[in-house]
Design a protein around this motif. Structure first.
Motif, short mmCIF file in Angstrom:
data_model
loop_
_atom_site.label_atom_id
_atom_site.label_comp_id
_atom_site.label_asym_id
_atom_site.label_seq_id
_atom_site.Cartn_x
_atom_site.Cartn_y
_atom_site.Cartn_z
N GLY A 146 -44.68 41.54 -37.91
CA GLY A 146 -45.17 40.45 -38.74
C GLY A 146 -46.33 39.66 -38.16
O GLY A 146 -46.73 38.64 -38.72
N TYR A 147 -46.88 40.11 -37.05
CA TYR A 147 -48.04 39.43 -36.46
C TYR A 147 -49.30 39.89 -37.16
O TYR A 147 -49.48 41.07 -37.44
N ARG A 148 -50.18 38.93 -37.45
CA ARG A 148 -51.42 39.21 -38.15
C ARG A 148 -52.61 39.04 -37.20
O ARG A 148 -52.57 38.21 -36.29
N VAL A 149 -53.65 39.81 -37.45
CA VAL A 149 -54.86 39.75 -36.63
C VAL A 149 -55.63 38.48 -36.95
O VAL A 149 -55.91 38.19 -38.11
N ALA A 150 -55.98 37.73 -35.90
CA ALA A 150 -56.83 36.55 -36.05
C ALA A 150 -58.28 36.90 -35.76
O ALA A 150 -59.19 36.33 -36.35
N GLY A 151 -58.50 37.83 -34.85
CA GLY A 151 -59.86 38.22 -34.50
C GLY A 151 -59.88 39.06 -33.25
O GLY A 151 -58.85 39.29 -32.61
N GLU A 152 -61.07 39.50 -32.91
CA GLU A 152 -61.26 40.39 -31.77
C GLU A 152 -62.40 39.85 -30.91
O GLU A 152 -63.39 39.35 -31.43
N ILE A 153 -62.23 39.97 -29.60
CA ILE A 153 -63.28 39.57 -28.66
C ILE A 153 -63.68 40.81 -27.86
O ILE A 153 -62.85 41.41 -27.18
N PRO A 154 -64.96 41.21 -27.96
CA PRO A 154 -65.39 42.40 -27.22
C PRO A 154 -65.51 42.11 -25.73
O PRO A 154 -65.61 40.96 -25.31
N HIS A 155 -65.44 43.19 -24.93
CA HIS A 155 -65.76 43.10 -23.50
C HIS A 155 -64.87 42.07 -22.80
O HIS A 155 -65.32 41.33 -21.94
N PHE A 156 -63.60 42.01 -23.18
CA PHE A 156 -62.71 40.92 -22.75
C PHE A 156 -62.12 41.12 -21.36
O PHE A 156 -62.08 40.19 -20.57
N ALA A 157 -61.61 42.31 -21.07
CA ALA A 157 -60.94 42.52 -19.78
C ALA A 157 -61.22 43.91 -19.24
O ALA A 157 -61.31 44.88 -20.01
N MET A 158 -61.31 44.00 -17.92
CA MET A 158 -61.52 45.28 -17.28
C MET A 158 -60.26 46.14 -17.42
O MET A 158 -59.15 45.63 -17.34
N THR A 159 -60.45 47.41 -17.62
CA THR A 159 -59.33 48.34 -17.71
C THR A 159 -58.66 48.45 -16.33
O THR A 159 -59.30 48.17 -15.31
N PRO A 160 -57.39 48.85 -16.27
CA PRO A 160 -56.70 48.95 -14.99
C PRO A 160 -57.42 49.87 -14.00
O PRO A 160 -57.43 49.60 -12.79
N GLU A 161 -58.02 50.93 -14.50
CA GLU A 161 -58.71 51.86 -13.61
C GLU A 161 -60.11 51.39 -13.23
O GLU A 161 -60.78 51.99 -12.40
#
Length: 179
Positions: A146-161
Protein backbone atom coordinates in the motif's frame (compact mmCIF):
# COMPACT_ATOMS: atom_id res chain seq x y z
CA UNK A 1 6.18 -18.63 5.94
CA UNK A 2 5.66 -21.84 7.81
CA UNK A 3 7.59 -21.92 11.07
CA UNK A 4 8.51 -18.22 10.91
CA UNK A 5 7.22 -15.84 13.58
CA UNK A 6 7.45 -12.06 13.79
CA UNK A 7 8.34 -10.56 17.18
CA UNK A 8 8.85 -7.04 18.42
CA UNK A 9 12.29 -6.88 20.01
CA UNK A 10 13.34 -4.66 22.92
CA UNK A 11 16.89 -3.61 23.82
CA UNK A 12 17.54 -6.74 25.88
CA UNK A 13 16.25 -8.89 23.02
CA UNK A 14 18.58 -7.16 20.56
CA UNK A 15 21.52 -7.76 22.85
CA UNK A 16 20.54 -11.40 23.32
CA UNK A 17 20.26 -11.95 19.56
CA UNK A 18 23.05 -9.60 18.47
CA UNK A 19 24.86 -12.31 16.49
CA UNK A 20 21.69 -13.10 14.53
CA UNK A 21 20.94 -9.46 13.68
CA UNK A 22 24.59 -8.99 12.71
CA UNK A 23 24.47 -12.01 10.41
CA UNK A 24 21.30 -10.81 8.64
CA UNK A 25 22.76 -7.34 7.96
CA UNK A 26 26.15 -8.70 6.93
CA UNK A 27 24.67 -11.32 4.58
CA UNK A 28 22.22 -8.83 3.04
CA UNK A 29 24.96 -6.30 2.25
CA UNK A 30 27.24 -9.06 0.91
CA UNK A 31 24.34 -10.05 -1.39
CA UNK A 32 24.09 -6.46 -2.72
CA UNK A 33 21.49 -4.81 -0.47
CA UNK A 34 21.94 -1.06 -0.75
CA UNK A 35 21.27 -0.16 2.89
CA UNK A 36 23.96 2.46 3.62
CA UNK A 37 27.07 0.25 3.59
CA UNK A 38 29.77 -0.42 1.00
CA UNK A 39 32.21 -3.27 0.48
CA UNK A 40 34.32 -4.42 2.07
CA UNK A 41 31.81 -4.78 4.88
CA UNK A 42 33.27 -6.73 7.79
CA UNK A 43 31.03 -8.39 10.41
CA UNK A 44 32.46 -5.99 13.01
CA UNK A 45 30.95 -3.06 11.13
CA UNK A 46 27.60 -4.84 10.97
CA UNK A 47 27.70 -5.49 14.72
CA UNK A 48 28.69 -1.88 15.41
CA UNK A 49 25.61 -0.70 13.51
CA UNK A 50 23.33 -2.60 15.90
CA UNK A 51 25.16 -1.57 19.07
CA UNK A 52 25.80 2.10 18.25
CA UNK A 53 23.01 3.11 15.84
CA UNK A 54 20.06 0.93 16.85
CA UNK A 55 20.47 0.08 20.52
CA UNK A 56 20.53 3.65 21.96
CA UNK A 57 17.31 4.87 20.25
CA UNK A 58 15.67 1.50 20.91
CA UNK A 59 16.35 1.98 24.64
CA UNK A 60 15.09 5.57 24.47
CA UNK A 61 11.82 4.63 22.73
CA UNK A 62 12.62 6.42 19.48
CA UNK A 63 12.75 3.24 17.42
CA UNK A 64 10.87 -0.05 17.27
CA UNK A 65 12.60 -3.22 16.06
CA UNK A 66 11.11 -6.46 14.79
CA UNK A 67 12.71 -9.81 14.08
CA UNK A 68 11.52 -12.62 11.86
CA UNK A 69 12.53 -15.80 13.65
CA UNK A 70 12.88 -19.33 12.35
CA UNK A 71 13.05 -21.12 15.68
CA UNK A 72 15.53 -18.88 17.47
CA UNK A 73 17.41 -17.89 14.28
CA UNK A 74 16.98 -14.26 13.13
CA UNK A 75 16.15 -14.45 9.43
CA UNK A 76 14.75 -10.95 8.86
CA UNK A 77 14.24 -7.58 10.49
CA UNK A 78 12.71 -4.13 10.06
CA UNK A 79 12.63 -0.92 12.11
CA UNK A 80 10.19 1.93 12.59
CA UNK A 81 11.74 5.27 13.47
CA UNK A 82 9.50 7.30 15.78
CA UNK A 83 11.82 10.07 16.99
CA UNK A 84 10.62 12.87 14.75
CA UNK A 85 10.79 16.66 15.05
CA UNK A 86 7.89 18.34 16.90
CA UNK A 87 6.05 19.19 13.67
CA UNK A 88 6.31 15.60 12.38
CA UNK A 89 5.19 13.51 15.35
CA UNK A 90 2.31 12.20 13.25
CA UNK A 91 4.67 10.15 11.11
CA UNK A 92 7.16 7.30 11.27
CA UNK A 93 9.86 6.06 8.94
CA UNK A 94 10.64 2.52 7.80
CA UNK A 95 14.30 1.60 7.85
CA UNK A 96 16.41 -1.49 7.27
CA UNK A 97 13.91 -4.03 6.00
CA UNK A 98 16.32 -6.95 5.66
CA UNK A 99 15.74 -10.60 4.92
CA UNK A 100 18.69 -12.99 5.02
CA UNK A 101 19.37 -14.25 1.46
CA UNK A 102 18.81 -17.84 2.62
CA UNK A 103 15.24 -17.04 3.70
CA UNK A 104 14.05 -14.82 0.85
CA UNK A 105 10.90 -15.38 -1.23
CA UNK A 106 8.93 -16.82 1.71
CA UNK A 107 6.76 -13.81 2.59
CA UNK A 108 8.98 -12.66 5.46
CA UNK A 109 9.39 -9.09 4.18
CA UNK A 110 5.63 -8.82 3.70
CA UNK A 111 4.98 -10.11 7.24
CA UNK A 112 7.53 -7.71 8.74
CA UNK A 113 5.91 -4.77 6.94
CA UNK A 114 2.46 -5.85 8.11
CA UNK A 115 3.66 -5.86 11.73
CA UNK A 116 5.26 -2.43 11.28
CA UNK A 117 2.14 -0.97 9.66
CA UNK A 118 -0.12 -2.35 12.40
CA UNK A 119 2.06 -0.83 15.11
CA UNK A 120 2.34 2.53 13.35
CA UNK A 121 -1.44 2.70 13.04
CA UNK A 122 -1.93 1.62 16.67
CA UNK A 123 0.43 4.41 17.76
CA UNK A 124 -1.67 6.93 15.84
CA UNK A 125 0.93 7.60 13.16
CA UNK A 126 -0.98 8.81 10.13
CA UNK A 127 1.95 8.79 7.70
CA UNK A 128 4.79 6.32 7.24
CA UNK A 129 7.60 7.03 4.78
CA UNK A 130 10.53 5.10 3.39
CA UNK A 131 13.11 5.20 0.66
CA UNK A 132 14.41 2.35 -1.45
CA UNK A 133 16.86 1.98 -4.28
CA UNK A 134 14.90 2.63 -7.46
CA UNK A 135 14.05 -0.64 -9.15
CA UNK A 136 15.17 -2.72 -6.14
CA UNK A 137 13.36 -5.99 -5.40
CA UNK A 138 11.79 -4.38 -2.31
CA UNK A 139 10.00 -1.66 -4.29
CA UNK A 140 7.16 -3.93 -5.54
CA UNK A 141 6.83 -5.38 -2.02
CA UNK A 142 6.27 -1.88 -0.62
CA UNK A 143 3.79 -1.09 -3.39
CA UNK A 144 1.86 -4.31 -2.65
CA UNK A 145 1.74 -3.23 1.03
CA UNK A 146 0.00 0.00 0.00
CA UNK A 147 2.96 2.38 -0.20
CA UNK A 148 2.78 4.93 -2.99
CA UNK A 149 5.63 6.59 -4.86
CA UNK A 150 6.24 10.21 -3.88
CA UNK A 151 9.21 10.75 -6.18
CA UNK A 152 12.68 9.74 -7.21
CA UNK A 153 16.07 11.32 -6.62
CA UNK A 154 18.82 10.41 -9.09
CA UNK A 155 22.43 9.71 -8.10
CA UNK A 156 21.39 9.28 -4.45
CA UNK A 157 23.66 6.60 -2.98
CA UNK A 158 26.73 4.62 -3.96
CA UNK A 159 26.13 0.95 -4.65
CA UNK A 160 27.61 -1.53 -2.12
CA UNK A 161 30.29 -2.56 -4.61
CA UNK A 162 31.17 1.11 -5.29
CA UNK A 163 31.81 2.86 -8.56
CA UNK A 164 28.19 3.77 -9.32
CA UNK A 165 25.41 5.86 -7.81
CA UNK A 166 21.82 4.66 -7.88
CA UNK A 167 18.60 6.62 -7.64
CA UNK A 168 16.29 6.28 -4.67
CA UNK A 169 12.51 6.24 -4.66
CA UNK A 170 10.62 7.83 -1.77
CA UNK A 171 7.37 6.12 -0.86
CA UNK A 172 4.62 6.78 1.68
CA UNK A 173 1.51 5.28 3.20
CA UNK A 174 -1.31 7.19 4.86
CA UNK A 175 -3.19 5.72 7.83
CA UNK A 176 -6.56 6.92 9.12
CA UNK A 177 -6.23 8.95 12.33
CA UNK A 178 -7.07 6.99 15.45
CA UNK A 179 -7.00 3.60 13.74
Amino acid sequence: MEGIRIEEVDAAGLQARLDGFTEVLHAAVQAGANVNFIWPFPREEAEAFWTSKVLPPLRAGGRILWAALDGEQVCGTVQLLLDMPPNQRHRGEVTKLLVHPGWRRRGIGRALMAALDAKAAALGRTLVTLDTRTGDAAQPLYAAAGYRVAGEIPHFAMTPEGGRYDATTYMFKLFPAGR
